[in-house]
Design a protein around this motif. Structure first.
Motif, PDB file in Angstrom:
ATOM      1  N   GLN A 125       0.841  -1.187   0.000  1.00 45.97           N
ATOM      2  CA  GLN A 125       0.000   0.000   0.000  1.00 45.97           C
ATOM      3  C   GLN A 125       0.884   1.247   0.000  1.00 45.97           C
ATOM      4  O   GLN A 125       1.748   1.408   0.850  1.00 45.97           O
ATOM      5  N   ASP A 179       1.402   5.613  -0.449  1.00 46.96           N
ATOM      6  CA  ASP A 179       0.771   6.910  -0.296  1.00 46.96           C
ATOM      7  C   ASP A 179       1.736   7.998  -0.758  1.00 46.96           C
ATOM      8  O   ASP A 179       2.833   7.709  -1.263  1.00 46.96           O
ATOM      9  N   THR A 180       1.359   9.239  -0.572  1.00 49.04           N
ATOM     10  CA  THR A 180       2.160  10.366  -1.042  1.00 49.04           C
ATOM     11  C   THR A 180       3.574  10.335  -0.491  1.00 49.04           C
ATOM     12  O   THR A 180       4.536  10.673  -1.193  1.00 49.04           O
ATOM     13  N   VAL A 240      -2.442   2.234  -4.866  1.00 45.53           N
ATOM     14  CA  VAL A 240      -2.723   3.563  -4.319  1.00 45.53           C
ATOM     15  C   VAL A 240      -4.233   3.685  -4.192  1.00 45.53           C
ATOM     16  O   VAL A 240      -4.946   3.761  -5.202  1.00 45.53           O
ATOM     17  N   VAL A 265      -7.378   5.800  -3.339  1.00 44.91           N
ATOM     18  CA  VAL A 265      -7.652   7.237  -3.367  1.00 44.91           C
ATOM     19  C   VAL A 265      -9.028   7.533  -2.779  1.00 44.91           C
ATOM     20  O   VAL A 265     -10.016   6.904  -3.142  1.00 44.91           O
ATOM     21  N   ILE A 301      -7.310  11.314   0.939  1.00 45.08           N
ATOM     22  CA  ILE A 301      -6.016  10.628   0.937  1.00 45.08           C
ATOM     23  C   ILE A 301      -5.613  10.223  -0.484  1.00 45.08           C
ATOM     24  O   ILE A 301      -6.404   9.664  -1.226  1.00 45.08           O
ATOM     25  N   ASN A 302      -4.384  10.542  -0.840  1.00 44.39           N
ATOM     26  CA  ASN A 302      -3.739  10.165  -2.109  1.00 44.39           C
ATOM     27  C   ASN A 302      -4.343  10.827  -3.342  1.00 44.39           C
ATOM     28  O   ASN A 302      -3.978  10.479  -4.474  1.00 44.39           O
TER      29      ASN A 302
END
Length: 246
Positions: free
Chosen positions: A25, A27-28, A76, A78, A85-86
């Motif tokens: 997983q 993320d940014t 990702v 979203v 998030i994302n």
């Protein structure tokens, strides 16, 4: 009461941490840091709670890629509501909500490449694997395929010298002797027999045999025969001039 609350909290965390096997997983904050460590990264951009046949196909690739050290399989998720998030990652890579699930391949030194599937029938685990292999050069096995034999198939296909082809066939026959178990032995035998037929009938044998097997698959056959024919198609693809295409 305190113990019960802690117990419930731990259960909640466990449920939240259930993910696809073999899938990271992202993320940014972790995206660039993790993907930069791999030759290639197959990333699915999707909603926060993905499901459906396309997600299932991607999960199958996640599990199949566990033995490919140069390949990262990531996701990702979203959210377009709340803390979103994302969402910034989705915008960075031009992914819109209507595109979900969108799979991109990130290869070092290249621009991201979109996996193109015209319909649900094309969004399959095997097509995703072919996509990875053709666009990155990173090996990920298709059902029935064996890595060492696939390498021999590639060499066999590239040379036009009959004597060189015979040498490669001999290598394949020696490798077949080392096959372990019925499944591996059956696949090895298929590679060797295809090489023999190509020497006898020429490279056109692969196209003709592929057509024959595809026609068999369209007919009424039992599950065991279907699996056998599907694996034969995958091995034939290793000898095809279109092996570098999706």
């Amino acid at each position: 009461m305190r113990i019960d609350i802690l117990h419930l909290a731990s259960l909640f965390l466990c449920v939240n941490l259930v993910r696809s096997k073999g899938c990271v997983q992202l993320d940014t904050y972790s995206f660039d840091k993790i993907t930069s460590k791999f030759t290639a990264s197959l990333i699915k951009f999707d909603s926060a709670y993905p499901y459906g046949p396309k997600h299932d196909a991607f999960e199958a690739v996640c599990e199949a890629a566990y033995s490919s050290p140069d390949l990262l399989i990531g996701e990702v998720q979203v959210k377009d509501y709340g803390d979103k998030i994302n969402e910034d990652l989705a915008k960075k890579y031009n992914v819109n909500k209507d595109d979900y699930p969108l799979v991109k391949l990130f290869v070092k030194g290249k621009e991201p490449i979109n996996f193109q599937a015209n319909d649900d029938k094309e969004f399959t685990a095997d097509n995703l694997k072919r996509f990875v292999r053709s666009k990155s050069g990173v090996y990920i096995g298709l059902p029935g395929c064996l890595e060492e034999f696939d390498k021999l198939a590639g060499r066999f296909l590239k040379t036009s010298c009959p004597e060189e082809k015979k040498k490669i066939l001999n290598e394949a026959e020696l490798l077949w002797d080392k096959a372990k178990g019925n499944r591996e032995n059956k696949s090895a035998e298929t590679y060797v027999k295809i090489m023999r037929k190509m020497l006898e009938k020429g490279d056109d044998f692969v196209a003709n045999e592929s057509t024959r097997v595809e026609n068999v698959l369209k007919g009424k056959i039992n599950k065991e025969k279907q699996i056998e024919m599907e694996e034969r198609v995958n091995i034939l693809h290793s000898f095809s001039s279109s092996r570098d295409e999706l």
